[in-house]
Design a protein around this motif. Structure first.
Motif, PDB file in Angstrom:
ATOM      1  N   GLU A 139       1.068  -8.080  27.047  1.00  0.00           N
ATOM      2  CA  GLU A 139       0.554  -7.092  26.093  1.00  0.00           C
ATOM      3  C   GLU A 139      -0.386  -6.072  26.733  1.00  0.00           C
ATOM      4  OE1 GLU A 139      -1.231  -9.247  22.930  1.00  0.00           O
ATOM      5  OE2 GLU A 139       0.676  -9.794  21.990  1.00  0.00           O
ATOM      6  N   THR A 186       0.289  -2.373  30.413  1.00  0.00           N
ATOM      7  CA  THR A 186       0.985  -2.041  29.169  1.00  0.00           C
ATOM      8  C   THR A 186       0.018  -1.309  28.241  1.00  0.00           C
ATOM      9  OG1 THR A 186       2.348  -4.030  29.366  1.00  0.00           O
ATOM     10  CG2 THR A 186       2.275  -2.965  27.213  1.00  0.00           C
ATOM     11  N   GLU A 189       1.513  -0.360  23.281  1.00  0.00           N
ATOM     12  CA  GLU A 189       2.461  -1.418  22.918  1.00  0.00           C
ATOM     13  C   GLU A 189       3.843  -1.293  23.559  1.00  0.00           C
ATOM     14  OE1 GLU A 189       2.677  -1.792  18.706  1.00  0.00           O
ATOM     15  OE2 GLU A 189       0.623  -2.549  18.504  1.00  0.00           O
TER      16      GLU A 189
END
Length: 279
Positions: A139, A186, A189
């Motif tokens: 994430e 990242t 998202e």
């Protein structure tokens, strides 16, 4: 044969980077697909960009989730000669991937690859990938390392005489060491940036050549999740010249197409139904 994309495989993998290669590449971490699901991974690479005589490589990989924690896959790849002057190689591969350690923050993946090149022979590569993720499911940020031991065969034609049995001395095998270190970020998202670097230390047993460090590289990749079932992958890679080697670069673009299995589709439908009921 010398090529930037020869050692980075699809899923895997991957495995070091060469120049003007037999397999396309796109940087990414190893992530297993769910049981019963299918993944299709096409990649197109333009290589040898430094002297106006580029070469092209393409690969199509397919991965199937046999069980939770176990995938099998196959691939076919093609590469052109420098300057697009004919075929340089045609190769096929099969692999198996499992994750013996899988936690929210640390994973260890094991991959076994068998590759057969029409022009270069075969290789068998056991490989480990270690991942540390700050947050689950990639994430935010993480680092990873891949270590492989490609075992490859060779045939010494100088020991072969026409009409005679060459004997065991003519057939030889050796092993290389490949190392790739990477990190990813990242954000928003669906966007991911990856930085990788690595090298190959070839002919550890010195059976098919001298022991030497070859094909050191660095690369930067950008991946974006376009839909729930499609991720676009891109990468630019650069070699680190040593000795009289020339600087070169390659650019790759690919995709990851996910085809959910029946169980995944049912679970998704159940989630949507529950969400509608809550509303």
């Amino acid at each position: 044969m010398n090529g930037l994309t020869k050692r980075l495989m699809t899923v895997a993998c991957v495995l070091g980077i060469c120049f003007c290669a037999n397999q396309a590449f796109a940087g990414d971490t190893t992530e297993l697909v769910d049981a019963g699901s299918l993944e299709v991974d096409p990649v197109l690479t333009l290589d040898n960009l430094h002297d106006g005589k580029p070469c092209m490589a393409s690969e199509l990989g397919v991965v199937y989730g046999v069980l939770d924690g176990l995938n099998i896959g196959g691939s076919v790849s093609y590469s052109s000669a420098i300057g697009l002057a004919g075929i340089d190689d045609l190769a096929f591969g099969i692999n198996a991937i499992t994750t013996p350690v899988d936690t929210d923050h640390f994973d260890m993946d094991f991959t076994a690859n068998f590759d057969l090149s029409i022009y270069d022979g075969y290789s068998i590569t056991p490989e480990l990938e270690f991942n540390f993720d700050l947050d689950p499911d990639l994430e935010t940020w993480g680092v990873y390392a891949r270590v492989g031991l490609p075992i490859h065969g060779a045939f010494d034609e100088t020991k072969v005489k026409e009409g005679e049995d060459p004997g065991d001395d003519a057939a030889k095998a050796d092993v290389d060491l490949t190392l790739t270190l990477g990190t990813y970020l990242t954000f928003a998202e669906i966007h991911q940036i990856l930085l990788e670097g690595g090298f190959t230390y070839s002919n550890l047993a010195e059976k098919t050549g001298d022991r030497e460090l070859v094909e050191p590289f660095v690369s930067v990749g950008y991946n974006v999740q376009i839909t729930d079932t499609f991720e676009l992958t891109t990468e630019v890679a650069f070699n680190l010249p040593k000795g009289d080697d020339e600087f070169s670069a390659a650019i790759a673009i690919g995709g990851i197409f996910g085809i959910p299995g029946a169980s995944a589709a049912e679970e998704s439908g159940s989630d949507e139904s529950n969400a509608n009921e809550e509303i």
